[in-house]
Write a protein that holds these residues in place. Sequence first.
Motif, PDB file in Angstrom:
ATOM      1  N   GLU A   1     -13.732   1.698   3.607  1.00 62.72           N
ATOM      2  CA  GLU A   1     -14.226   0.458   4.217  1.00 62.72           C
ATOM      3  C   GLU A   1     -13.202  -0.662   4.156  1.00 62.72           C
ATOM      4  N   GLY A   2     -12.045  -0.380   3.540  1.00 61.72           N
ATOM      5  CA  GLY A   2     -11.007  -1.395   3.466  1.00 61.72           C
ATOM      6  C   GLY A   2     -11.097  -2.278   2.245  1.00 61.72           C
ATOM      7  N   GLU A   3     -12.006  -1.947   1.336  1.00 64.69           N
ATOM      8  CA  GLU A   3     -12.133  -2.736   0.119  1.00 64.69           C
ATOM      9  C   GLU A   3     -11.209  -2.192  -0.973  1.00 64.69           C
ATOM     10  N   THR A   4     -10.965  -3.039  -1.956  1.00 58.23           N
ATOM     11  CA  THR A   4     -10.120  -2.645  -3.089  1.00 58.23           C
ATOM     12  C   THR A   4     -10.993  -2.426  -4.309  1.00 58.23           C
ATOM     13  N   LYS A   5     -10.891  -1.231  -4.891  1.00 58.96           N
ATOM     14  CA  LYS A   5     -11.688  -0.872  -6.051  1.00 58.96           C
ATOM     15  C   LYS A   5     -10.776  -0.430  -7.197  1.00 58.96           C
TER      16      LYS A   5
ATOM     17  N   LYS B   1      -7.741   1.622  -2.250  1.00 63.97           N
ATOM     18  CA  LYS B   1      -8.315   1.079  -1.020  1.00 63.97           C
ATOM     19  C   LYS B   1      -9.343   2.063  -0.480  1.00 63.97           C
ATOM     20  N   THR B   2     -10.578   1.607  -0.342  1.00 57.96           N
ATOM     21  CA  THR B   2     -11.656   2.480   0.120  1.00 57.96           C
ATOM     22  C   THR B   2     -11.603   2.646   1.627  1.00 57.96           C
TER      23      THR B   2
ATOM     24  N   LYS C   1      -9.628  -5.407  -9.756  1.00 55.53           N
ATOM     25  CA  LYS C   1     -11.073  -5.561  -9.540  1.00 55.53           C
ATOM     26  C   LYS C   1     -11.840  -4.463 -10.237  1.00 55.53           C
TER      27      LYS C   1
ATOM     28  N   ASN D   1      -5.618   0.283  -8.464  1.00 56.63           N
ATOM     29  CA  ASN D   1      -6.443  -0.259  -7.391  1.00 56.63           C
ATOM     30  C   ASN D   1      -6.376   0.681  -6.192  1.00 56.63           C
TER      31      ASN D   1
ATOM     32  N   GLU E   1       0.833  -1.191   0.000  1.00 53.54           N
ATOM     33  CA  GLU E   1       0.000   0.000   0.000  1.00 53.54           C
ATOM     34  C   GLU E   1       0.871   1.247   0.000  1.00 53.54           C
TER      35      GLU E   1
END
Length: 382
Positions: A345-349, A342-343, A382, A340, A35
Amino acid sequence: MKRKTLAFILTCSLGAGVLAGCTEETATAPIKTTEQKVKKGNLEVGLGSDGRISLPLVNLDFEINGTVKEIKAQVGQQVKKGDVLAVLDDADSKLAVTQAENALNKANAIYNEAVNKYEIDKLEFKYKVDDIKAKLDARPDDSTLKAAYEVENKKYQTLLNSNGSIQSAGLEIEDAKNKLQEAKNNLNKIYLKAPINGELTSINYKVGEVVSGVKSGTDTNSATSGTAFMTIVDPSVIYVKASVTESDISGIEKDQQMRLSVDSLSLENLQGEVVSVNNTPNIDSSGIVTYEVTGKLSELNPAIKEGMTAFVTFLKKEKKDVLLIPNKAIFVEDGKQYVNVKTEEGETKKRAVTAGLTNGVQTEVADGLKQGETIIIGGVKK
């Protein structure tokens, strides 16, 4: 390991109806990711080259011939401007001063003698002229007296307008004074003094050895440190010399800005500028042509030593205060660039971005990201 993983996946695929225990998690090895925050900075694009630090050397030599009497410093010593580093035997120099003083005294005596003689001659000629003039005034019609008066008066006037012996003696005095001053200057030159603050890096003579003087004004820096009496490293400037290939040299010119990295000291982005570009090519045994480029650092750093390796970037373009991300964070799909992210919320977009200028390591992000956002480098898109 790769072979075993591939065999296991094939087994699960072929026997899916029988081996209900095979899952995707057991078949796929985890992929490492890192990261990194999106930050602002300066993007510098240029030509890179390996270089080597070159600290300027000041070679020191005596200006007169002589025998080394004393060496008052040693290699590695820090010296200050004006410090006496070595001394020659002073016997010959003192003798030269004494001889020059005697020559000046003699010249003064000759001058005084010439002046005294001139004054005496002037009085004698004036007495003769005045005596004949008095007689002529008493007998103005005496042609013999008149002729004698004209002759003696002419001699007298010639004497008054001619003092060649005095002038010649005066010139001898000036010459003697100059030689005396030269002898005194040479006596002062038995001392070899440091012209700058610096570190003494070499001493090439010993006590008792005879040295040949280098005339004042000679560029002793052009000599090698092996022939100079002593050598001092000048700490007031740091140079770097780089070899640039013939395909890149056209992109480098004097006063061009550069950046320097010294890996051994973990120093990066040191600023400097090009001070010279050597037009004489260096051709190695394999036929590769390079040109030496010399740069100068803008700020001093005492940790940087002679001969250290460095990496030099000669700037061609620079963009300041822009969003920067590593090149490896960007991937392309269907002709578009993505990263990619990191949101919260901890998600990867996956997010589309517009990349700008790149230097091969970092890329400017013109659109699609904000400062402080976290991007994921590596992993599944993703």
